[in-house]
Write an enzyme that holds these catalytic residues in place. Sequence first.
Site, mmCIF file in Angstrom:
data_model
loop_
_atom_site.group_PDB
_atom_site.id
_atom_site.type_symbol
_atom_site.label_atom_id
_atom_site.label_comp_id
_atom_site.label_asym_id
_atom_site.label_seq_id
_atom_site.Cartn_x
_atom_site.Cartn_y
_atom_site.Cartn_z
ATOM 1 N N SER A 190 0.844 -1.206 0.000
ATOM 2 C CA SER A 190 0.000 0.000 0.000
ATOM 3 C C SER A 190 0.869 1.242 0.000
ATOM 4 C CB SER A 190 -0.850 0.014 1.273
ATOM 5 O OG SER A 190 -1.501 1.262 1.436
ATOM 6 N N TYR A 203 -2.034 -0.832 10.750
ATOM 7 C CA TYR A 203 -2.124 -1.261 9.348
ATOM 8 C C TYR A 203 -0.898 -0.811 8.545
ATOM 9 C CZ TYR A 203 -3.858 -1.359 4.492
ATOM 10 O OH TYR A 203 -4.013 -1.564 3.143
HETATM 11 P P1 NAD Z 1 -11.379 -6.232 0.064
HETATM 12 O O1 NAD Z 1 -12.129 -6.054 1.314
HETATM 13 O O2 NAD Z 1 -12.162 -6.407 -1.174
HETATM 14 O O3 NAD Z 1 -10.381 -7.455 0.151
HETATM 15 C C1 NAD Z 1 -9.743 -7.844 1.341
HETATM 16 C C2 NAD Z 1 -10.028 -9.309 1.530
HETATM 17 O O4 NAD Z 1 -9.239 -9.789 2.613
HETATM 18 C C3 NAD Z 1 -11.464 -9.622 1.925
HETATM 19 O O5 NAD Z 1 -12.278 -9.814 0.796
HETATM 20 C C4 NAD Z 1 -11.307 -10.903 2.728
HETATM 21 O O6 NAD Z 1 -11.653 -12.015 1.948
HETATM 22 C C5 NAD Z 1 -9.826 -10.974 3.030
HETATM 23 N N1 NAD Z 1 -9.599 -11.200 4.467
HETATM 24 C C6 NAD Z 1 -9.552 -10.281 5.457
HETATM 25 N N2 NAD Z 1 -9.338 -10.895 6.649
HETATM 26 C C7 NAD Z 1 -9.261 -12.231 6.378
HETATM 27 C C8 NAD Z 1 -9.056 -13.381 7.181
HETATM 28 N N3 NAD Z 1 -8.854 -13.299 8.510
HETATM 29 N N4 NAD Z 1 -9.060 -14.598 6.584
HETATM 30 C C9 NAD Z 1 -9.242 -14.710 5.237
HETATM 31 N N5 NAD Z 1 -9.436 -13.639 4.425
HETATM 32 C C10 NAD Z 1 -9.437 -12.425 5.003
HETATM 33 O O7 NAD Z 1 -10.411 -4.968 -0.067
HETATM 34 P P2 NAD Z 1 -9.151 -4.614 -0.988
HETATM 35 O O8 NAD Z 1 -8.977 -3.178 -0.799
HETATM 36 O O9 NAD Z 1 -9.282 -5.168 -2.327
HETATM 37 O O10 NAD Z 1 -7.953 -5.316 -0.231
HETATM 38 C C11 NAD Z 1 -6.994 -6.128 -0.870
HETATM 39 C C12 NAD Z 1 -5.598 -5.713 -0.468
HETATM 40 O O11 NAD Z 1 -5.358 -4.407 -0.956
HETATM 41 C C13 NAD Z 1 -5.340 -5.661 1.038
HETATM 42 O O12 NAD Z 1 -4.108 -6.275 1.309
HETATM 43 C C14 NAD Z 1 -5.240 -4.176 1.318
HETATM 44 O O13 NAD Z 1 -4.388 -3.925 2.395
HETATM 45 C C15 NAD Z 1 -4.674 -3.672 0.011
HETATM 46 N N6 NAD Z 1 -4.854 -2.251 -0.248
HETATM 47 C C16 NAD Z 1 -6.089 -1.729 -0.445
HETATM 48 C C17 NAD Z 1 -6.229 -0.372 -0.681
HETATM 49 C C18 NAD Z 1 -7.565 0.259 -0.897
HETATM 50 O O14 NAD Z 1 -7.652 1.498 -0.917
HETATM 51 N N7 NAD Z 1 -8.628 -0.472 -1.071
HETATM 52 C C19 NAD Z 1 -5.092 0.441 -0.740
HETATM 53 C C20 NAD Z 1 -3.850 -0.131 -0.542
HETATM 54 C C21 NAD Z 1 -3.748 -1.471 -0.288
#
Ligand code: NAD
Length: 298
Positions: A190, A203
Amino acid sequence: MSENEKKMESPLTKYPRPPFVKQPQEVPGLASKMNPVPDHGEQSYKGSGRLTGRKALITGGDSGIGRAVAIAYAREGADVVINYLPQEQSDADEVLALIAAAGRKGFGIAGDITSEDFCRQLVEEAAEKIGGIDILVNNAGHQQAIESLLDITTEDFDTTMKTNVYAPFWITKAALPLLEEGSVIIATSSVQAYDPSENLFDYAQTKAANVAYVKSLAKQLGPKGIRVNGVAPGPVWTPLQTSGGQPQDAIVKFGEVTPLGRPGQPAELASIFVQLADSNASYATGQIYGAAGGNGHP
Ligand code: NAD
Ligand code: MG
């Protein structure tokens, strides 16, 4: 213009811009309940055989960035196993239907990756279902905004660390013996790794850890012919953000501070994950690719 040519599109007007409506959900949240529903490339992603016959395990593949990657990988010719939490089965079912529609094998394995036993089981079962693993995407993540460090409980801290740092360690450890030369590992880090927000104390540390995971492991596995890279997104419109990743006031103007003036949609990141998995990118290892709408690092 021929049918295969793509129209030029403005990144400014292509997708929804703030303001958004407040829309709290319980963690982990469902993509299907978001307003507007995110674009994961369901209608738009077109494959061109870049990952034909490859075998991918994607954590958090039910929604958000992981779902966009699952759709793209399947349309590029890969068989795909997605992992997610049991509460997310309805989101996962939508993804599995799209993988099947792409003519590839798709399997869902629900379970909590904060358990080491489950992580081991997940890798074993995934490899059994699709006959191995050669693309491992450690993408699942947990993010809860908390204003003061004084209000972060040990349990909160533990959940963030276990999901974002321990799980990739456990899953990678279980998968490594199965990864043949030419395989790839991709982590989702991120912009928080480089420019942490005051309310994402725990985080942000995990996302910095994800960068070190990539840099260290790439050195360790380079001589074995396994590439390790990461993606560092900026604000992306996913349930992670609307289910407590940001305070609801910040959801209203989510993405506004970027030069593009809007959040990214998961679909806009999928091609980066395809590129990193594709053997054409064979000299890319130990790299972090940004996708942040003009702010942030790397
Ligand atoms: P999202 O909520 O769609 O995906 C995150 C997924 O993590 C969930 O769907 C869930 O299935 C999984 N998860 C969480 N806790 C879990 C557990 N204990 N066991 C199994 N699965 C679990 O959101 P996203 O934003 O697509 O997140 C994906 C990645 O992107 C993450 O690593 C997040 O840190 C990173 N990220 C997101 C953003 C943003 O702005 N959305 C920015 C930077 C990084
Ligand atoms: Mg989800």
